[in-house]
Design a protein around this motif. Structure first.
Motif, PDB file in Angstrom:
ATOM      1  N   LEU A 195      97.819  35.505  29.911  1.00 26.51           N
ATOM      2  CA  LEU A 195      98.807  36.081  30.810  1.00 26.51           C
ATOM      3  C   LEU A 195      98.210  37.130  31.744  1.00 26.51           C
ATOM      4  O   LEU A 195      98.751  37.395  32.812  1.00 26.51           O
ATOM      5  CB  LEU A 195      99.937  36.728  30.002  1.00 26.51           C
ATOM      6  CG  LEU A 195     100.756  35.807  29.096  1.00 26.51           C
ATOM      7  CD1 LEU A 195     101.804  36.627  28.337  1.00 26.51           C
ATOM      8  CD2 LEU A 195     101.429  34.716  29.900  1.00 26.51           C
ATOM      9  N   TYR A 196      97.107  37.746  31.348  1.00 29.43           N
ATOM     10  CA  TYR A 196      96.575  38.883  32.098  1.00 29.43           C
ATOM     11  C   TYR A 196      95.149  38.675  32.598  1.00 29.43           C
ATOM     12  O   TYR A 196      94.645  39.490  33.369  1.00 29.43           O
ATOM     13  CB  TYR A 196      96.608  40.145  31.219  1.00 29.43           C
ATOM     14  CG  TYR A 196      97.978  40.481  30.712  1.00 29.43           C
ATOM     15  CD1 TYR A 196      98.873  41.185  31.497  1.00 29.43           C
ATOM     16  CD2 TYR A 196      98.397  40.079  29.443  1.00 29.43           C
ATOM     17  CE1 TYR A 196     100.152  41.489  31.036  1.00 29.43           C
ATOM     18  CE2 TYR A 196      99.669  40.380  28.972  1.00 29.43           C
ATOM     19  CZ  TYR A 196     100.541  41.079  29.774  1.00 29.43           C
ATOM     20  OH  TYR A 196     101.798  41.373  29.322  1.00 29.43           O
ATOM     21  N   LEU A 197      94.489  37.629  32.171  1.00 31.99           N
ATOM     22  CA  LEU A 197      93.094  37.423  32.532  1.00 31.99           C
ATOM     23  C   LEU A 197      92.986  36.556  33.779  1.00 31.99           C
ATOM     24  O   LEU A 197      93.407  35.395  33.774  1.00 31.99           O
ATOM     25  CB  LEU A 197      92.327  36.758  31.372  1.00 31.99           C
ATOM     26  CG  LEU A 197      92.450  37.434  30.004  1.00 31.99           C
ATOM     27  CD1 LEU A 197      91.577  36.724  28.993  1.00 31.99           C
ATOM     28  CD2 LEU A 197      92.091  38.915  30.091  1.00 31.99           C
ATOM     29  N   TYR A 198      92.451  37.122  34.834  1.00 32.77           N
ATOM     30  CA  TYR A 198      92.179  36.373  36.057  1.00 32.77           C
ATOM     31  C   TYR A 198      91.052  37.107  36.788  1.00 32.77           C
ATOM     32  O   TYR A 198      90.785  38.288  36.527  1.00 32.77           O
ATOM     33  CB  TYR A 198      93.441  36.265  36.928  1.00 32.77           C
ATOM     34  CG  TYR A 198      93.861  37.550  37.584  1.00 32.77           C
ATOM     35  CD1 TYR A 198      93.586  37.796  38.917  1.00 32.77           C
ATOM     36  CD2 TYR A 198      94.512  38.543  36.870  1.00 32.77           C
ATOM     37  CE1 TYR A 198      93.950  38.984  39.522  1.00 32.77           C
ATOM     38  CE2 TYR A 198      94.884  39.729  37.453  1.00 32.77           C
ATOM     39  CZ  TYR A 198      94.606  39.942  38.787  1.00 32.77           C
ATOM     40  OH  TYR A 198      94.955  41.121  39.387  1.00 32.77           O
ATOM     41  N   PRO A 199      90.347  36.434  37.695  1.00 29.37           N
ATOM     42  CA  PRO A 199      89.159  37.058  38.320  1.00 29.37           C
ATOM     43  C   PRO A 199      89.425  38.417  38.953  1.00 29.37           C
ATOM     44  O   PRO A 199      88.592  39.319  38.868  1.00 29.37           O
ATOM     45  CB  PRO A 199      88.742  36.009  39.367  1.00 29.37           C
ATOM     46  CG  PRO A 199      89.235  34.717  38.823  1.00 29.37           C
ATOM     47  CD  PRO A 199      90.524  35.035  38.117  1.00 29.37           C
ATOM     48  N   GLY A 200      90.599  38.589  39.604  1.00 29.20           N
ATOM     49  CA  GLY A 200      90.880  39.858  40.268  1.00 29.20           C
ATOM     50  C   GLY A 200      90.984  41.031  39.322  1.00 29.20           C
ATOM     51  O   GLY A 200      90.843  42.180  39.735  1.00 29.20           O
TER      52      GLY A 200
END
Length: 622
Positions: free
Chosen positions: A352-357
């Motif tokens: 839910l919270y892990l993304y490149p940005g």
């Protein structure tokens, strides 16, 4: 038959290369303009790298303190963009903080609005200084000092080196842009192709958007506009429309960055697009009236004959107008985005919270990792609760767990392996991969320790699930046994795990500042006493022939699995609840009980019946 299509971005890049190649072939002066833009963009990249070297704590602390009021959020956006000269960097950092739920959506919108105002300072600097001074002479020393500092080992010195390089390349870019347009003017007159009226405004606004999207920088677009205006390549009216387009194009850049974010980041990116579209629409609709206001103010400021400074003034005014129009409705915009901007909900097995940005700053990366490990814990919490045949709602309630365990009439069927594969293992893999990405970056000692602790917490959660899998096999077989001692033994095991699940849940709901690792010590001690009492009871029943050695062995093995579940959950909870500084953590560690302390205290006290602390509002441990 499968048709493999190339990534559209590759086509776009190919088109850009063809246009650049054609421009280089047709005009040698175009090379100078393109080189100036390239150097300017590289300078901005270097500035971003330099400022990121200082985002290991200071920027994040200032950001959190600067978002409790709308005017503070706007002021932070103005100040940070003025300092960094990159609204893109500020916007992406803000998206990462909103996505990690470190600041509210309303605060993020305020920062974005301030960042738009902050970009206007770049126009003033370029118009007022960049094209009037032989700026290339200042670029060379900055580049030399920058390279020398880059060769040093210190992270802060390297950061200063990148800042110096950024300034140097920005100055060189401005110089080459100025020279290129002055030479270009003699060979080609762009102003001859202008379209009068509203269509002309819309055309040049669109061109400004296109240039900004290609260069991913409204600052670079403003440099092109101001340099072209200074060289007489475009008229003042066309420059105004291009400036509006540059502003609108910056929202597209943020939207592209927000596409990979979670729902919070996407909402903020959409707010940025709404704000910039509204600002551009008002500026286009009132362009004549705003032009008149600029003329009147320029007379008062003594710049009525300076088209470059008048352009900078216009750029500031229409951004300020956008802020004044939207600021009173921030809460309503936040409410609308929260209610109506909904995306397809992700499977609970997906992060839910892990993304490149989220990797933009150490603080946002660390917060995203902590929240994702919390998400993993939530998935494991449900699996473990079902593994001991209790509903999640029972754990979340204030009802007596003792009564709930005693009244169990059916062992919940559960394919632990299947749930583990789909809701725990895959998410654990994502957590480990993200933690590895964080550790590949420059981090403070505090951040390194936190990443390691959270990575270990993720493994502890997985181990708790694996222990539940082993426990569930015998629980399915003996949990509702007609043999009273066996049934009571498994009820005791289930009750112990349920108490740990409830207590950890209650601690996680408290204010993080009021929870310390000491909060878990009494629960650890309680669990140790329960385990010792359980073993003592089993031994006593074997001696009295109430239990056969075979079933006693199974129960002792399952007690060991229950202890592993509880201990791993407590270890994971400690990492999730631990958010203090290194000094605070060290102070807590000095006061906390270690394993030998707990064993000594548990063995020193006589066994006694354990009261049910989970009835009503009573708590097992504090």
């Amino acid at each position: 038959m499968h048709i493999h299509l190339l990534d559209p971005r590759r086509y776009w890049l190919l088109v850009v290369f063809i246009i650049l190649g054609y421009g280089f072939w047709v005009s040698p002066h175009f090379k100078e303009i393109a080189a100036g833009v390239a150097l300017f963009l590289f300078g901005m990249i270097s500035l971003e790298k330099g400022f990121k070297a200082f985002t290991g704590g200071a920027l994040e602390r200032v950001l959190r303190r600067s978002t409790n009021r709308l005017w503070k959020s706007i002021a932070f956006g103005i100040g940070s963009t003025t300092l960094m000269q990159s609204s893109t960097l500020v916007s992406l950092i803000t998206i990462s903080f909103v996505s990690a739920e470190m600041i509210t959506l309303a605060a993020g919108i305020g920062i974005i609005m301030g960042a738009n105002l902050g970009t206007t300072t770049g126009a003033w600097l370029i118009a007022g200084l960049g094209l009037r001074v032989d700026i290339a002479g200042y670029a060379m020393p900055a580049l030399v000092f920058g390279v020398v500092m880059l060769l040093q080992r210190s992270k802060l010195v390297k950061g200063l080196g990148y800042l110096a390089l950024g300034v140097g390349f920005l100055f060189l870019g401005i110089h080459y842009m100025k020279e290129g347009f002055e030479a270009f003017q003699q060979a080609f007159e762009l102003s001859a192709y202008e379209v009068p009226g509203l269509w002309g405004v819309l055309l040049f606004t669109g061109i400004g958007v296109l240039i900004t999207v290609i260069m991913q920088s409204s600052h670079a677009t403003l440099l092109v506009i101001i340099a072209a205006l200074a060289a007489g390549q475009i008229t003042y009216d066309a420059a105004l429309a291009l400036a509006i387009g540059a502003n609108l194009g910056s929202a597209v850049t943020t939207a592209i960055g927000g596409m990979t974010a979670n729902l919070g980041g996407k909402r903020l990116a959409m707010a940025h697009v709404i704000f910039n579209i509204m600002t551009a629409a008002v500026a286009i609709a009132l362009i004549e009236q705003m032009g008149w206001v600029v003329d009147q103010l320029s007379v008062l400021m003594g710049i009525q004959d300076d088209l470059l400074l008048k352009l900078a003034l216009f750029h500031t005014l229409f951004n300020l107008l956008g802020v004044l129009l939207l600021a009173p409705f921030i809460k309503q915009l936040e409410w609308a985005l929260l209610r109506y901007v909904q995306f397809t909900p992700k499977s609970r097995a997906q992060p839910l919270y892990l993304y490149p940005g989220a990797l933009e700053t150490p603080a946002s990366a660390l917060t995203a990792l902590r929240k994702e490990v919390g998400h993993l814990y939530d998935n494991a919490h449900d699996l473990i609760a079902h593994g001991v045949s209790l509903r999640r709602s029972v754990i979340a309630s204030d009802d007596s767990l003792t009564e709930a365990v005693k009244k169990t009439h059916r062992i919940i069927p559960l394919d632990v392996d299947d749930v583990y594969e789909h809701k725990v293992k895959s998410l654990h893999n994502e957590v480990i991969a993200f933690a590895s990405e964080i550790q590949g970056r420059e981090l403070s000692e505090y951040a390194i320790n936190q990443v390691y602790a959270l990575q270990q917490a993720s493994r502890d959660i997985v181990e708790a699930v694996k222990a539940t899998k082993h426990l569930h096999k015998n629980l399915s077989r003996y949990g509702l046994s007609s043999n009273v001692p066996v049934r009571e033994g498994y009820d005791d095991i289930r009750l112990r795990i349920a108490r740990v699940l409830r207590e950890i849940r209650q601690l996680r709901q408290q204010d993080p500042e009021t929870v310390t690792s000491l909060s878990l010590d009494s629960l650890r001690l309680c669990m140790e006493k329960s385990g010792r009492r359980f073993t003592s009871d089993i031994n006593r029943m074997v001696r009295s022939r109430r239990l056969s050695p075979a079933i006693a062995t199974s129960m002792l093995n399952d007690e060991k699995y229950a202890s592993e579940v509880c201990e791993n959950l407590l270890e994971a909870a400690q990492a999730l609840l631990q958010t203090g500084t290194l000094a605070e953590q060290a102070a807590e560690g000095a006061l906390a009980l270690d394993a030998s302390d707990i064993e000594r205290m548990a063995s020193a006290e006589p066994d006694s019946p354990q009261p049910d602390h989970t009835h009503g509002d009573e708590k097992t441990a504090r």
